[in-house]
Enzyme design. Structure first.
Site, PDB file in Angstrom:
ATOM      1  N   PRO A   2       0.993  -1.119   0.019  1.00 36.68           N
ATOM      2  CG  PRO A   2      -0.720  -1.535   1.690  1.00 36.68           C
ATOM      3  CD  PRO A   2       0.572  -2.053   1.183  1.00 36.68           C
ATOM      4  CD  GLU A   3       2.891   2.838  -3.920  1.00 35.94           C
ATOM      5  OE1 GLU A   3       3.661   3.963  -3.595  1.00 35.94           O
ATOM      6  OE2 GLU A   3       3.302   2.264  -4.596  1.00 35.94           O
ATOM      7  CE  LYS A  51       4.503   2.913   2.233  1.00 37.34           C
ATOM      8  NZ  LYS A  51       5.253   1.833   1.596  1.00 37.34           N
ATOM      9  CG  ASN A 165       7.955  -1.684  -5.188  1.00 33.69           C
ATOM     10  OD1 ASN A 165       9.125  -1.254  -5.153  1.00 33.69           O
ATOM     11  ND2 ASN A 165       7.685  -2.843  -5.913  1.00 33.69           N
ATOM     12  NE  ARG A 252       8.763  -3.960  -0.616  1.00 35.63           N
ATOM     13  CZ  ARG A 252       8.945  -4.943   0.301  1.00 35.63           C
ATOM     14  NH1 ARG A 252       9.407  -6.210  -0.222  1.00 35.63           N
ATOM     15  NH2 ARG A 252       8.737  -4.704   1.488  1.00 35.63           N
TER      16      ARG A 252
END
Ligand SMILES: [Zn+2]
Length: 266
Positions: A2-3, A51, A165, A252
């Site tokens: 999640p961004e 986050k 990411n 990632r």
């Protein structure tokens, strides 16, 4: 992952569903807080910090949760079927007379004193979507380790909070440098553009269900590079490339255009 904008959207939905209402249901399915009962308390607000999600309730308590890779909070009306996942993935339930919020696959669920929230999130850098946003501090944090690849430095929430990411790859494309470029090798004018560009990306997407960095909502053209390997670059038609960045559990998938972006590649 999640961004920052995803977490912000989750905070808004939770706030709308819970704030100002008395909890009639409270169920924390983590061993440490399994006996905690928040029923009878009013939810004051739900906010995102980087986050992290902070649900503040009457009596000086905060439920801290984190979505990490695939956690989510779903909101349901009475009688509605819960579709967020199997029951064993439920980590927290908070409900009032009109809405029930169900947290699935949350790797972090903990009850804190509101006065001590900073113990949980105090290590975060300035939040791109928060009231504490400070571009100079964010940039200074990024440059603390000049040898570090830009992509890794952008993901490190201690530098600045909110970039996941997807935006990592997109931001490097927009800056026209590869995610492997050491931070210290960023041209000064490029470095100067970075904080504002990152903030614009997150702000443009804060209320959108799908992430768009290109300005186009056409499927397959919403992002410049993320998830697009080996399709052609939207700018120069060269096939987009993909490689992992980082090591161990922090590895990632990372995307870039070998022509549009300058710098080292794996
Ligand atoms: Zn290109």
């Amino acid at each position: 992952m999640p961004e920052g904008d995803t977490v912000l959207q989750a905070a808004k939905r939770l706030h709308t569903a819970l704030a100002g209402q008395v909890l009639t249901r409270s169920d924390l399915r983590v061993p440490r807080f399994a006996t905690a009962d928040l029923t009878g308390r009013t939810v004051l607000d739900v906010t995102a910090r980087g986050k992290h999600l902070m649900t503040r309730v009457e009596g000086g308590l905060t439920l801290h949760s984190h979505l990490r890779m695939d956690g989510s909070w779903k909101i349901y009306a009475p009688g509605e079927r819960w579709r967020g996942g199997p029951a064993h993935q439920i980590r927290a339930i908070l409900g009032n007379e009109t809405r029930t919020a169900v947290g699935y696959r949350l790797p972090v669920v903990e009850l804190l004193r509101t006065a001590e929230e900073s113990k949980a999130v105090g290590h975060l850098g300035p939040d791109l979507l928060g009231p504490d946003w400070d571009p100079d501090t964010a940039l200074a944090n990024l440059f603390k380790d000049p040898a570090r690849p830009l992509g890794e430095a952008l993901l490190d929430q201690r530098n600045l909070a909110g970039i996941g990411n997807v935006y990592k790859s997109e931001l490097c494309f927009l800056l026209r440098v590869t995610p492997w470029l050491p931070v210290g090798d960023l041209p000064p004018d490029t470095a100067a553009r970075l904080p504002l560009l990152a903030k614009k990306l997150l702000e443009a997407n804060r209320d959108r269900p799908t992430r768009i960095t290109t300005g186009s909502s056409h499927p397959g053209e919403q992002l410049y590079v993320y998830g697009r390997a080996p399709r052609p670059c939207l700018r120069c038609r060269t096939p987009i490339r993909k490689a992992n960045q980082g090591d161990g559990s922090r590895k990632r998938p990372t995307y870039w255009c070998p022509v549009c972006q300058q710098g080292p590649t794996p």
